[in-house]
Design a protein around this motif. Sequence first.
Motif, PDB file in Angstrom:
ATOM      1  N   GLY A 198       0.827  -1.201   0.000  1.00  0.00           N
ATOM      2  CA  GLY A 198       0.000   0.000   0.000  1.00  0.00           C
ATOM      3  C   GLY A 198       0.860   1.249   0.000  1.00  0.00           C
ATOM      4  O   GLY A 198       1.966   1.250   0.552  1.00  0.00           O
ATOM      5  N   VAL A 199       0.355   2.302  -0.642  1.00  0.00           N
ATOM      6  CA  VAL A 199       1.036   3.592  -0.669  1.00  0.00           C
ATOM      7  C   VAL A 199      -0.003   4.667  -0.385  1.00  0.00           C
ATOM      8  O   VAL A 199      -1.047   4.731  -1.041  1.00  0.00           O
ATOM      9  CB  VAL A 199       1.708   3.864  -2.026  1.00  0.00           C
ATOM     10  CG1 VAL A 199       2.358   5.242  -2.032  1.00  0.00           C
ATOM     11  CG2 VAL A 199       2.744   2.792  -2.340  1.00  0.00           C
ATOM     12  N   VAL A 200       0.292   5.516   0.601  1.00  0.00           N
ATOM     13  CA  VAL A 200      -0.626   6.563   1.026  1.00  0.00           C
ATOM     14  C   VAL A 200       0.114   7.894   1.035  1.00  0.00           C
ATOM     15  O   VAL A 200       1.297   7.957   1.385  1.00  0.00           O
ATOM     16  CB  VAL A 200      -1.165   6.270   2.445  1.00  0.00           C
ATOM     17  CG1 VAL A 200      -1.966   7.438   2.986  1.00  0.00           C
ATOM     18  CG2 VAL A 200      -2.013   5.008   2.442  1.00  0.00           C
ATOM     19  N   SER A 201      -0.565   8.947   0.619  1.00  0.00           N
ATOM     20  CA  SER A 201       0.033  10.278   0.704  1.00  0.00           C
ATOM     21  C   SER A 201      -1.055  11.297   0.995  1.00  0.00           C
ATOM     22  O   SER A 201      -2.058  11.364   0.286  1.00  0.00           O
ATOM     23  CB  SER A 201       0.745  10.643  -0.591  1.00  0.00           C
ATOM     24  OG  SER A 201       1.351  11.921  -0.475  1.00  0.00           O
ATOM     25  N   PRO A 257       2.552  -5.603  -7.279  1.00  0.00           N
ATOM     26  CA  PRO A 257       1.355  -5.763  -8.102  1.00  0.00           C
ATOM     27  C   PRO A 257       0.122  -5.934  -7.212  1.00  0.00           C
ATOM     28  O   PRO A 257       0.148  -6.710  -6.255  1.00  0.00           O
ATOM     29  CB  PRO A 257       1.648  -7.039  -8.903  1.00  0.00           C
ATOM     30  CG  PRO A 257       3.140  -7.089  -8.979  1.00  0.00           C
ATOM     31  CD  PRO A 257       3.616  -6.550  -7.655  1.00  0.00           C
ATOM     32  N   GLY A 258      -0.928  -5.183  -7.507  1.00  0.00           N
ATOM     33  CA  GLY A 258      -2.128  -5.220  -6.684  1.00  0.00           C
ATOM     34  C   GLY A 258      -2.117  -4.255  -5.521  1.00  0.00           C
ATOM     35  O   GLY A 258      -3.114  -4.145  -4.793  1.00  0.00           O
ATOM     36  N   ALA A 259      -1.016  -3.542  -5.311  1.00  0.00           N
ATOM     37  CA  ALA A 259      -0.929  -2.603  -4.191  1.00  0.00           C
ATOM     38  C   ALA A 259      -1.982  -1.513  -4.304  1.00  0.00           C
ATOM     39  O   ALA A 259      -2.241  -0.981  -5.379  1.00  0.00           O
ATOM     40  CB  ALA A 259       0.460  -1.978  -4.140  1.00  0.00           C
ATOM     41  N   GLN A 260      -2.593  -1.181  -3.166  1.00  0.00           N
ATOM     42  CA  GLN A 260      -3.604  -0.127  -3.108  1.00  0.00           C
ATOM     43  C   GLN A 260      -2.941   1.227  -2.862  1.00  0.00           C
ATOM     44  O   GLN A 260      -2.081   1.353  -1.982  1.00  0.00           O
ATOM     45  CB  GLN A 260      -4.602  -0.406  -1.977  1.00  0.00           C
ATOM     46  CG  GLN A 260      -5.678   0.648  -1.814  1.00  0.00           C
ATOM     47  CD  GLN A 260      -6.602   0.701  -3.009  1.00  0.00           C
ATOM     48  OE1 GLN A 260      -7.143  -0.319  -3.442  1.00  0.00           O
ATOM     49  NE2 GLN A 260      -6.775   1.893  -3.578  1.00  0.00           N
ATOM     50  N   PHE A 261      -3.344   2.229  -3.631  1.00  0.00           N
ATOM     51  CA  PHE A 261      -2.871   3.595  -3.458  1.00  0.00           C
ATOM     52  C   PHE A 261      -4.016   4.486  -3.000  1.00  0.00           C
ATOM     53  O   PHE A 261      -5.161   4.319  -3.433  1.00  0.00           O
ATOM     54  CB  PHE A 261      -2.347   4.154  -4.786  1.00  0.00           C
ATOM     55  CG  PHE A 261      -0.966   3.715  -5.166  1.00  0.00           C
ATOM     56  CD1 PHE A 261       0.090   4.622  -5.172  1.00  0.00           C
ATOM     57  CD2 PHE A 261      -0.718   2.394  -5.521  1.00  0.00           C
ATOM     58  CE1 PHE A 261       1.365   4.218  -5.539  1.00  0.00           C
ATOM     59  CE2 PHE A 261       0.553   1.989  -5.875  1.00  0.00           C
ATOM     60  CZ  PHE A 261       1.596   2.903  -5.883  1.00  0.00           C
ATOM     61  N   ALA A 262      -3.698   5.456  -2.148  1.00  0.00           N
ATOM     62  CA  ALA A 262      -4.618   6.530  -1.781  1.00  0.00           C
ATOM     63  C   ALA A 262      -3.793   7.806  -1.693  1.00  0.00           C
ATOM     64  O   ALA A 262      -3.039   8.002  -0.733  1.00  0.00           O
ATOM     65  CB  ALA A 262      -5.310   6.250  -0.452  1.00  0.00           C
ATOM     66  N   LEU A 263      -3.908   8.656  -2.716  1.00  0.00           N
ATOM     67  CA  LEU A 263      -3.110   9.879  -2.793  1.00  0.00           C
ATOM     68  C   LEU A 263      -4.033  11.087  -2.812  1.00  0.00           C
ATOM     69  O   LEU A 263      -4.877  11.222  -3.704  1.00  0.00           O
ATOM     70  CB  LEU A 263      -2.260   9.884  -4.067  1.00  0.00           C
ATOM     71  CG  LEU A 263      -1.425   8.645  -4.387  1.00  0.00           C
ATOM     72  CD1 LEU A 263      -0.681   8.846  -5.705  1.00  0.00           C
ATOM     73  CD2 LEU A 263      -0.462   8.328  -3.258  1.00  0.00           C
ATOM     74  N   LEU A 322      -9.117   3.070 -11.041  1.00  0.00           N
ATOM     75  CA  LEU A 322      -8.890   4.464 -10.666  1.00  0.00           C
ATOM     76  C   LEU A 322     -10.217   5.165 -10.376  1.00  0.00           C
ATOM     77  O   LEU A 322     -11.161   5.084 -11.154  1.00  0.00           O
ATOM     78  CB  LEU A 322      -8.159   5.194 -11.794  1.00  0.00           C
ATOM     79  CG  LEU A 322      -7.950   6.701 -11.631  1.00  0.00           C
ATOM     80  CD1 LEU A 322      -7.017   6.996 -10.462  1.00  0.00           C
ATOM     81  CD2 LEU A 322      -7.405   7.299 -12.927  1.00  0.00           C
ATOM     82  N   SER A 323     -10.271   5.861  -9.245  1.00  0.00           N
ATOM     83  CA  SER A 323     -11.432   6.677  -8.912  1.00  0.00           C
ATOM     84  C   SER A 323     -10.971   7.895  -8.129  1.00  0.00           C
ATOM     85  O   SER A 323      -9.886   7.899  -7.532  1.00  0.00           O
ATOM     86  CB  SER A 323     -12.459   5.890  -8.092  1.00  0.00           C
ATOM     87  OG  SER A 323     -11.936   5.554  -6.817  1.00  0.00           O
ATOM     88  N   ASP A 328     -10.736  25.118   0.752  1.00  0.00           N
ATOM     89  CA  ASP A 328      -9.971  24.337  -0.219  1.00  0.00           C
ATOM     90  C   ASP A 328     -10.419  22.872  -0.213  1.00  0.00           C
ATOM     91  O   ASP A 328     -10.789  22.321   0.840  1.00  0.00           O
ATOM     92  CB  ASP A 328      -8.478  24.393   0.098  1.00  0.00           C
ATOM     93  CG  ASP A 328      -7.841  25.704  -0.325  1.00  0.00           C
ATOM     94  OD1 ASP A 328      -8.573  26.616  -0.741  1.00  0.00           O
ATOM     95  OD2 ASP A 328      -6.603  25.806  -0.227  1.00  0.00           O
ATOM     96  N   VAL A 329     -10.369  22.265  -1.384  1.00  0.00           N
ATOM     97  CA  VAL A 329     -10.732  20.855  -1.496  1.00  0.00           C
ATOM     98  C   VAL A 329      -9.588  20.081  -2.150  1.00  0.00           C
ATOM     99  O   VAL A 329      -8.709  20.653  -2.802  1.00  0.00           O
ATOM    100  CB  VAL A 329     -12.034  20.650  -2.302  1.00  0.00           C
ATOM    101  CG1 VAL A 329     -13.193  21.344  -1.615  1.00  0.00           C
ATOM    102  CG2 VAL A 329     -11.872  21.142  -3.724  1.00  0.00           C
ATOM    103  N   ALA A 330      -9.617  18.787  -1.947  1.00  0.00           N
ATOM    104  CA  ALA A 330      -8.637  17.887  -2.548  1.00  0.00           C
ATOM    105  C   ALA A 330      -9.363  16.726  -3.193  1.00  0.00           C
ATOM    106  O   ALA A 330     -10.505  16.405  -2.851  1.00  0.00           O
ATOM    107  CB  ALA A 330      -7.664  17.372  -1.493  1.00  0.00           C
ATOM    108  N   LEU A 331      -8.697  16.098  -4.136  1.00  0.00           N
ATOM    109  CA  LEU A 331      -9.182  14.861  -4.738  1.00  0.00           C
ATOM    110  C   LEU A 331      -8.341  13.717  -4.179  1.00  0.00           C
ATOM    111  O   LEU A 331      -7.107  13.787  -4.188  1.00  0.00           O
ATOM    112  CB  LEU A 331      -9.040  14.912  -6.251  1.00  0.00           C
ATOM    113  CG  LEU A 331      -9.834  15.991  -6.976  1.00  0.00           C
ATOM    114  CD1 LEU A 331      -9.514  15.976  -8.464  1.00  0.00           C
ATOM    115  CD2 LEU A 331     -11.335  15.802  -6.771  1.00  0.00           C
ATOM    116  N   ILE A 332      -8.999  12.697  -3.666  1.00  0.00           N
ATOM    117  CA  ILE A 332      -8.277  11.509  -3.242  1.00  0.00           C
ATOM    118  C   ILE A 332      -8.321  10.503  -4.384  1.00  0.00           C
ATOM    119  O   ILE A 332      -9.396  10.039  -4.782  1.00  0.00           O
ATOM    120  CB  ILE A 332      -8.873  10.898  -1.967  1.00  0.00           C
ATOM    121  CG1 ILE A 332      -8.758  11.889  -0.805  1.00  0.00           C
ATOM    122  CG2 ILE A 332      -8.143   9.593  -1.617  1.00  0.00           C
ATOM    123  CD1 ILE A 332      -9.356  11.389   0.494  1.00  0.00           C
ATOM    124  N   ALA A 333      -7.164  10.229  -4.952  1.00  0.00           N
ATOM    125  CA  ALA A 333      -7.043   9.264  -6.047  1.00  0.00           C
ATOM    126  C   ALA A 333      -6.837   7.873  -5.457  1.00  0.00           C
ATOM    127  O   ALA A 333      -5.860   7.630  -4.751  1.00  0.00           O
ATOM    128  CB  ALA A 333      -5.879   9.622  -6.953  1.00  0.00           C
TER     129      ALA A 333
END
Length: 210
Positions: A122-125, A148-154, A181-182, A200-205
């Motif tokens: 997993g990778v988070v930022s 492979p298959g790692a979940q990201f939340a940026l 991707l969402s 301010d707003v952000a998009l979580i990818a």
Amino acid sequence: MSKKTPDLHAAYSLKSPEENKQLYAEWAGDYDEGFAALEDYQLHHHTARAFVGAGGQGPVLDVGAGTGLCGAILAGLGVGPIDATDISAEMLDQAMRKDIYRDAIEADLNHGLPVSRASYAGVVSSGTFTHGHLGPETLPALLRVARPGAQFALSINEKHFEALGFAGAFRSLEVDQISNLSFTEVRIYGELAAGPNKDDVALIALFEKR
């Protein structure tokens, strides 16, 4: 020492990795109480919960970990182990005092990460992809260290997303490197926030590495 007073305006106006290091060296000791608490900063909560909600698991790399705000939420949600990476040694020192991270990795993502390929599930930022900070050109470095298959939340500041062409970068990665991707729009600050950036707003990818 930096000539910038450590605050959000100064952070958004950073122009180089050297300026980044100087500002956050000065801000590290007061960041949690002098910024996050006073400004009702909420982005780390949204990002960590989005990661867990998408099924994210450890080991996790917390990118731009700062003082460990997002990592603390992840740990509280039962995610681990977690490693922290940041350009600022001083911010990482504050993060490691929270006793939630397995390891601290001081690195400038513009030059990659001194981490073996496929190290993380997993990778988070949270709060790193924003004005004065990292752009989409650093995404391949994060994909390299993910399995492979790692979940990201940026989380990506919405205005920064548009200005630096993140949409095009993600479209290119969708061809053969990422899937599912969402984007979710969230407010960066809570109801107690004041000042010019309070709305301010952000998009979580959210996405997975193929």
